[in-house]
Write an enzyme that holds these catalytic residues in place. Sequence first.
Site, short mmCIF file in Angstrom:
data_model
loop_
_atom_site.label_atom_id
_atom_site.label_comp_id
_atom_site.label_asym_id
_atom_site.label_seq_id
_atom_site.Cartn_x
_atom_site.Cartn_y
_atom_site.Cartn_z
N GLN A 125 0.83 -1.20 0.00
CA GLN A 125 0.00 0.00 0.00
C GLN A 125 0.87 1.25 0.00
O GLN A 125 1.61 1.51 0.95
CB GLN A 125 -0.90 -0.02 1.23
N GLY A 126 0.79 2.05 -1.06
CA GLY A 126 1.60 3.26 -1.19
C GLY A 126 0.83 4.50 -0.79
O GLY A 126 0.41 5.29 -1.66
N TYR A 127 0.64 4.69 0.51
CA TYR A 127 -0.08 5.85 1.02
C TYR A 127 0.86 6.84 1.71
O TYR A 127 1.10 7.94 1.24
CB TYR A 127 -1.17 5.41 2.01
N SER A 128 1.38 6.46 2.89
CA SER A 128 2.13 7.38 3.74
C SER A 128 3.40 7.88 3.07
O SER A 128 4.07 7.16 2.33
CB SER A 128 2.49 6.71 5.06
N SER A 160 4.29 -1.46 4.31
CA SER A 160 4.37 -2.84 4.80
C SER A 160 4.57 -3.82 3.66
O SER A 160 3.85 -3.78 2.65
CB SER A 160 3.08 -3.20 5.56
N GLU A 243 -10.54 -2.17 5.62
CA GLU A 243 -9.72 -2.69 6.71
C GLU A 243 -10.57 -3.13 7.90
O GLU A 243 -10.10 -3.85 8.77
CB GLU A 243 -8.72 -1.62 7.19
N SER A 366 -2.91 7.56 13.22
CA SER A 366 -2.58 7.64 14.64
C SER A 366 -3.83 7.82 15.48
O SER A 366 -4.89 8.24 15.00
CB SER A 366 -1.60 8.80 14.89
N GLU A 368 -4.43 10.08 17.61
CA GLU A 368 -4.83 11.49 17.61
C GLU A 368 -5.71 11.80 16.40
O GLU A 368 -6.74 12.48 16.50
CB GLU A 368 -3.59 12.38 17.62
#
Length: 384
Positions: A125-128, A160, A243, A366, A368
């Site tokens: 998964q290429g997100y962050s 990941s 998810e 996160s 938050e």
Amino acid sequence: MTLQSFREEVRDWLEANLTGEFADARGLGGPGREHEGHELRVAWERHLGAAGWTCLGWPSEYGGRDATLDEQVAFHEEYARANAPARVGHIGEGLIGPTILDFGTREQKERFLPPIQRGDELWCQGYSEPDAGSDLANVQTRAVLDGDEWVVTGQKVWTSLAHVADWCFVVCRTEPGSQRHAGLSYLLVPMDQPGVEIRPITQMTGTGEFNEVFFDGARTATANILGAPGDGWRVAMATLGYERGASTLGQQIGFRRELAAVIEAARASGAIDDPVLRDQLTRSWLELEIMRLNALRTMTSLSAGEPGPEVSIGKLYWSEWHRRLGELAQAVQGRAGLVAEGEPYDLNDLQRLYLFSRADTIYAGSSEIQRNIIAERTLGLPRG
């Protein structure tokens, strides 16, 4: 077929097939342990696919079983109870597969879904990104058209299993000058090509299942875009919704096994006699029961097509609970938990649980950010 007979069929098949070469696969893999028995787990994934035990909820025309949600839950629960190996194809089956089913063209479905079902192609998964973690709308990786190909340049991080993946679904900016949610697209990019560099990130556990991924002129066909150009935010948010599927019930059986190990360690060390720690263990058990009930409620709302507020709290709840369980795992060991069992860095299961669970409240959004989402999107509170 009744649900009970389906559950028994799953149980019998797992008992009959987790034997021979696959007997050694029991218990392998999982968070912080993805390095374990990778080739054996790939073989197991293909074995599952050949027998029709992957992608159960998919349409039969793409290799699925058209399984009901209850049947999917039953499978994941029995799979976890059998201590079967962690799935190497879970990102393909659980994230990109449903996204392709919902947003893909007929050609995309025919190209990408069967190899996922068979266990022949793995995904990441290429997100962050370094400046776009929980704030995904700040994505800066860009892609431009060059003839009949997209050319991708930028960096992803915390990816990941990128080091073993064949494909990556990449959120990138395809409209120059666009900002925030606008101008993003969702591309399917092959990993084995010039212009893709993967650097594993070593964690506190000593393992490296997360990676940095650098795209420097990597290419993918113009047809490998899900949704329309500029519609990537909508597609990406849909992926995140998957998810929270049926596999969460299987995850909780794994949690129950971890909690039992912590309680056993408390008995062995004598920590169980501490009334404060005993109260914490009891509270952990009660909270795990609440987690299961909330997951069942979530499954009910999703099956009705009307996701409620419980969907939003799932990740926040389990990640905070699991992090506290990691702290208990360390506490019940006493001073012995501070020392590795062997050289150079041989951790026991409870030490690994403690260290890796520190990441639970950070990855996949996160705590938050999750609280902000609940406040603003679920409760309708004003932005702070």
